[in-house]
Design a protein around this motif. Structure first.
Motif, PDB file in Angstrom:
ATOM      1  N   LYS A 160      -4.224  53.056  83.420  1.00 18.84           N
ATOM      2  CA  LYS A 160      -4.008  52.906  81.978  1.00 18.84           C
ATOM      3  C   LYS A 160      -5.158  52.158  81.328  1.00 18.84           C
ATOM      4  O   LYS A 160      -5.643  52.534  80.264  1.00 18.84           O
ATOM      5  CB  LYS A 160      -2.700  52.156  81.693  1.00 18.84           C
ATOM      6  CG  LYS A 160      -1.470  52.985  81.785  1.00 18.84           C
ATOM      7  CD  LYS A 160      -0.270  52.121  81.420  1.00 18.84           C
ATOM      8  CE  LYS A 160       1.025  52.811  81.721  1.00 18.84           C
ATOM      9  NZ  LYS A 160       2.186  51.959  81.431  1.00 18.84           N
ATOM     10  N   LYS A 161      -5.603  51.082  81.984  1.00 16.55           N
ATOM     11  CA  LYS A 161      -6.711  50.300  81.438  1.00 16.55           C
ATOM     12  C   LYS A 161      -7.996  51.123  81.421  1.00 16.55           C
ATOM     13  O   LYS A 161      -8.750  51.108  80.450  1.00 16.55           O
ATOM     14  CB  LYS A 161      -6.919  49.017  82.244  1.00 16.55           C
ATOM     15  CG  LYS A 161      -5.858  47.982  82.011  1.00 16.55           C
ATOM     16  CD  LYS A 161      -6.093  46.744  82.856  1.00 16.55           C
ATOM     17  CE  LYS A 161      -4.935  45.771  82.693  1.00 16.55           C
ATOM     18  NZ  LYS A 161      -5.056  44.622  83.595  1.00 16.55           N
ATOM     19  N   LYS A 164      -7.784  54.088  78.721  1.00 18.78           N
ATOM     20  CA  LYS A 164      -7.178  53.714  77.428  1.00 18.78           C
ATOM     21  C   LYS A 164      -7.760  54.499  76.260  1.00 18.78           C
ATOM     22  O   LYS A 164      -7.126  54.639  75.225  1.00 18.78           O
ATOM     23  CB  LYS A 164      -7.284  52.218  77.191  1.00 18.78           C
ATOM     24  CG  LYS A 164      -8.676  51.706  76.976  1.00 18.78           C
ATOM     25  CD  LYS A 164      -8.681  50.210  76.809  1.00 18.78           C
ATOM     26  CE  LYS A 164     -10.109  49.716  76.861  1.00 18.78           C
ATOM     27  NZ  LYS A 164     -10.180  48.296  76.995  1.00 18.78           N
TER      28      LYS A 164
END
Length: 168
Positions: A160-161, A164
């Motif tokens: 997710k990071k 993003k």
């Protein structure tokens, strides 16, 4: 009252129906269609009309209900289908056929993201993504099921990071 006599009776009200239909549709052609649909329904259900009651009011109720039903049907249809000749980039973003170049870039970014995650997290995540059950992964790597779940969760957070930029 027979159908022919009833048809003659409602025909007398067609100018008033048309004026009323224009207020609903704001378009003369659509108003004509609405009047026609109203007349057809009135003739089809003429046996439901009680003689001695207000025929004009009865016709207006049929018209209102017809307009509302058509409006709802068109709203649902337009929500599901893009009906414009010109398709915008926003429409293409949700299209079933995606641009191959964009897909290649995204796939490349996903592969880079997976490569950036330590192997102890990425391997269980990939197995889970391939459709394996938690227990199968735990048995394959000889570790507790809780550890497998934790590592998959950590891998998701790391992805997710890294990805993003693709979040809406």
């Amino acid at each position: 009252m027979n159908e022919l006599k009833f048809g003659t009776l409602i025909k007398e009200h067609s100018p008033a129906l048309r004026r009323h239909a224009i207020r609903y549709t704001k378009n003369e052609d659509d108003a004509d269609d609405l009047v026609q649909d109203t007349m057809i329904k009135a003739i089809r259900f003429y046996k439901n009309f009680e003689e001695g009651t207000n025929i004009k009011g009865w016709l207006f109720v049929i018209m209102r209900n017809t307009f509302i039903n058509d409006y709802r049907k068109n709203t649902r249809k337009n929500a599901l289908i893009t009906q414009t000749d010109e398709i915008s980039s926003q429409d293409l973003a949700v299209s079933a056929s995606a641009n191959k170049a964009t897909g290649t870039f995204i796939l490349g970014d996903i592969q880079k993201a997976l490569a950036s995650i330590p192997e102890i997290y990425s391997t269980p995540f990939i197995r889970y993504f391939e459709g394996h059950k938690y227990q199968e992964i735990a048995d394959e790597f000889n570790m507790p099921i809780g550890t497998v779940k934790t590592r998959i969760h950590i891998a998701r957070e790391m992805l997710k990071k890294y990805l993003k930029t693709y979040q809406p």
